[in-house]
Each structure stands twice: as C-alpha cells, then as structure tokens.
Design a protein around this motif. Structure first.
Motif, PDB file in Angstrom:
ATOM      1  N   ASP A 136       5.238  -3.869  -9.938  1.00  0.00           N
ATOM      2  CA  ASP A 136       4.982  -3.836 -11.379  1.00  0.00           C
ATOM      3  C   ASP A 136       3.548  -3.458 -11.737  1.00  0.00           C
ATOM      4  OD1 ASP A 136       6.815  -6.783 -11.086  1.00  0.00           O
ATOM      5  OD2 ASP A 136       7.621  -4.954 -11.995  1.00  0.00           O
ATOM      6  N   TYR A 137       2.621  -3.695 -10.814  1.00  0.00           N
ATOM      7  CA  TYR A 137       1.211  -3.481 -11.117  1.00  0.00           C
ATOM      8  C   TYR A 137       0.605  -2.581 -10.050  1.00  0.00           C
ATOM      9  CZ  TYR A 137       2.117  -7.484 -14.104  1.00  0.00           C
ATOM     10  OH  TYR A 137       2.648  -8.315 -15.037  1.00  0.00           O
ATOM     11  N   TRP A 138      -0.250  -1.666 -10.527  1.00  0.00           N
ATOM     12  CA  TRP A 138      -0.832  -0.656  -9.641  1.00  0.00           C
ATOM     13  C   TRP A 138      -2.331  -0.525  -9.880  1.00  0.00           C
ATOM     14  CZ3 TRP A 138       2.081   2.113  -6.099  1.00  0.00           C
ATOM     15  CH2 TRP A 138       3.465   1.918  -6.170  1.00  0.00           C
ATOM     16  N   GLY A 139      -3.026  -0.206  -8.806  1.00  0.00           N
ATOM     17  CA  GLY A 139      -4.432   0.125  -8.935  1.00  0.00           C
ATOM     18  C   GLY A 139      -4.611   1.602  -9.263  1.00  0.00           C
ATOM     19  N   GLN A 140      -5.872   2.005  -9.355  1.00  0.00           N
ATOM     20  CA  GLN A 140      -6.182   3.372  -9.747  1.00  0.00           C
ATOM     21  C   GLN A 140      -6.221   4.332  -8.563  1.00  0.00           C
ATOM     22  OE1 GLN A 140      -8.444   1.130  -9.152  1.00  0.00           O
ATOM     23  NE2 GLN A 140      -9.957   2.209  -7.892  1.00  0.00           N
ATOM     24  N   GLY A 141      -6.244   3.793  -7.352  1.00  0.00           N
ATOM     25  CA  GLY A 141      -6.209   4.623  -6.163  1.00  0.00           C
ATOM     26  C   GLY A 141      -7.574   4.903  -5.559  1.00  0.00           C
ATOM     27  N   THR A 142      -7.571   5.194  -4.266  1.00  0.00           N
ATOM     28  CA  THR A 142      -8.780   5.602  -3.553  1.00  0.00           C
ATOM     29  C   THR A 142      -8.396   6.749  -2.620  1.00  0.00           C
ATOM     30  OG1 THR A 142     -10.657   4.823  -2.219  1.00  0.00           O
ATOM     31  CG2 THR A 142      -8.506   3.875  -1.699  1.00  0.00           C
ATOM     32  N   TYR A 162      -2.872   3.881  -2.935  1.00  0.00           N
ATOM     33  CA  TYR A 162      -2.767   2.912  -4.024  1.00  0.00           C
ATOM     34  C   TYR A 162      -2.312   1.571  -3.490  1.00  0.00           C
ATOM     35  CZ  TYR A 162      -2.508   7.137  -6.942  1.00  0.00           C
ATOM     36  OH  TYR A 162      -2.756   8.342  -7.552  1.00  0.00           O
ATOM     37  N   CYS A 163      -2.808   0.496  -4.078  1.00  0.00           N
ATOM     38  CA  CYS A 163      -2.206  -0.807  -3.815  1.00  0.00           C
ATOM     39  C   CYS A 163      -1.396  -1.220  -5.036  1.00  0.00           C
ATOM     40  CB  CYS A 163      -3.239  -1.862  -3.450  1.00  0.00           C
ATOM     41  SG  CYS A 163      -4.266  -2.442  -4.787  1.00  0.00           S
ATOM     42  N   ALA A 164      -0.423  -2.089  -4.791  1.00  0.00           N
ATOM     43  CA  ALA A 164       0.478  -2.524  -5.838  1.00  0.00           C
ATOM     44  C   ALA A 164       0.864  -3.983  -5.618  1.00  0.00           C
ATOM     45  CB  ALA A 164       1.720  -1.642  -5.856  1.00  0.00           C
ATOM     46  N   ALA A 165       1.247  -4.641  -6.703  1.00  0.00           N
ATOM     47  CA  ALA A 165       1.616  -6.052  -6.643  1.00  0.00           C
ATOM     48  C   ALA A 165       2.985  -6.277  -7.266  1.00  0.00           C
ATOM     49  CB  ALA A 165       0.580  -6.908  -7.363  1.00  0.00           C
ATOM     50  N   ASN A 166       3.764  -7.127  -6.593  1.00  0.00           N
ATOM     51  CA  ASN A 166       5.027  -7.619  -7.133  1.00  0.00           C
ATOM     52  C   ASN A 166       4.888  -9.133  -7.211  1.00  0.00           C
ATOM     53  OD1 ASN A 166       7.583  -8.646  -7.538  1.00  0.00           O
ATOM     54  ND2 ASN A 166       8.588  -7.298  -6.084  1.00  0.00           N
ATOM     55  N   LEU A 167       4.847  -9.684  -8.419  1.00  0.00           N
ATOM     56  CA  LEU A 167       4.593 -11.108  -8.581  1.00  0.00           C
ATOM     57  C   LEU A 167       5.847 -11.960  -8.446  1.00  0.00           C
ATOM     58  CD1 LEU A 167       1.976 -11.134 -11.482  1.00  0.00           C
ATOM     59  CD2 LEU A 167       1.687 -10.687  -9.039  1.00  0.00           C
ATOM     60  N   TRP A 199       0.859  -1.184   0.000  1.00  0.00           N
ATOM     61  CA  TRP A 199       0.000   0.000   0.000  1.00  0.00           C
ATOM     62  C   TRP A 199       0.896   1.235   0.000  1.00  0.00           C
ATOM     63  CZ3 TRP A 199      -5.082   0.535  -0.787  1.00  0.00           C
ATOM     64  CH2 TRP A 199      -5.913  -0.587  -0.616  1.00  0.00           C
ATOM     65  N   PHE A 200       0.538   2.177  -0.859  1.00  0.00           N
ATOM     66  CA  PHE A 200       1.284   3.418  -1.010  1.00  0.00           C
ATOM     67  C   PHE A 200       0.323   4.591  -0.922  1.00  0.00           C
ATOM     68  CE2 PHE A 200       5.425   1.824  -2.479  1.00  0.00           C
ATOM     69  CZ  PHE A 200       5.095   0.498  -2.717  1.00  0.00           C
TER      70      PHE A 200
END
Length: 126
Positions: free
Chosen positions: A114-120, A95-100, A36-37
């Motif tokens: 590498d992957y990010w959501g659009q944010g809240t 924002y949430c993000a994923a590192n696979l 989470w960022f």
C-alpha cells in the motif's frame, strides 16, 4: 502518515556491492511486511525481496537469491537490502514498500503493498 525513504543507490562496477536502506515512519514498525522492488526502463516493476518484520521470515526472487539479502533494524525503523555480485542487468530504480496488514505472508507482488518510497537508482556498469 506513512513515509518510506530509500537511500544508498549509486554507480557500481559489475561484481561490486551496495547496501540500500529504507527508513520508515508514521506507524509502529516491526510487525508488518516490507518489500524491495525494482524497475528498469521499459520493464514492469518486479519484486526482489520481502520480509515479515515480526519474526524475520524472508523470501527472494530467483534472479537475486544468493546475491541479495534483506534485513531489518527495529531500533532504526529501517529495512536494508544488501546487493552483492552485481550484474549489469541489476540496473534499475529500487523501491521499498510496506504492507501494514500482511498477516504474516510475505509477498513479491506489487498489488500487495500500500505504501511506496520514491526510489533509489542502482546502476551497474564498467
């Protein structure tokens, strides 16, 4: 393809609480790292919490430790961020993000994801 969708943001008074959700899809959930960022206007994006989903290893930024909690629900392919004792300075887009391919190492660095959501949006104000 990998998709991350955040929800749960809103307007809350100082001292209040919120729970943010990040629903993941497009890959096998439960083995990778999530983070989470947040980014406030005019400031750089900063990491606040990270988790390795496989065994639940967690880390937090010093500014939120003891107030925020990251958790997972593998059945729902979702990661949560519980925010408590909120302060006006917590106001930001989250924002949430994923590192696979994190290989068990959690991280609060944006470059490790590498992957990010659009944010809240979270706004803390009286």
């Amino acid at each position: 393809q990998v998709q991350l969708v955040e929800s749960g943001g809103g307007l809350v008074q100082p001292g209040g609480s919120l729970r943010l959700s990040c629903a993941a899809s497009g890959y096998t959930f439960g083995y990778n790292c999530m983070g989470w960022f947040r980014q406030a206007p005019g400031k750089e994006r900063e990491g606040v919490a990270g988790i390795w989903l496989r065994i639940g290893t967690k880390e937090y930024a010093a500014s939120v430790k003891g107030r925020f909690a990251i958790s997972q629900d593998n059945g729902r392919n979702t990661v949560y961020l519980q925010l408590k004792s909120l302060k006006p300075e917590d106001t930001a887009m989250y924002y949430c993000a994923a590192n696979l391919d994190c290989r068990g190492r959690t991280s609060l660095r944006t470059n490790d994801y590498d992957y990010w959501g659009q944010g809240t949006q979270v706004t803390v104000s009286s």
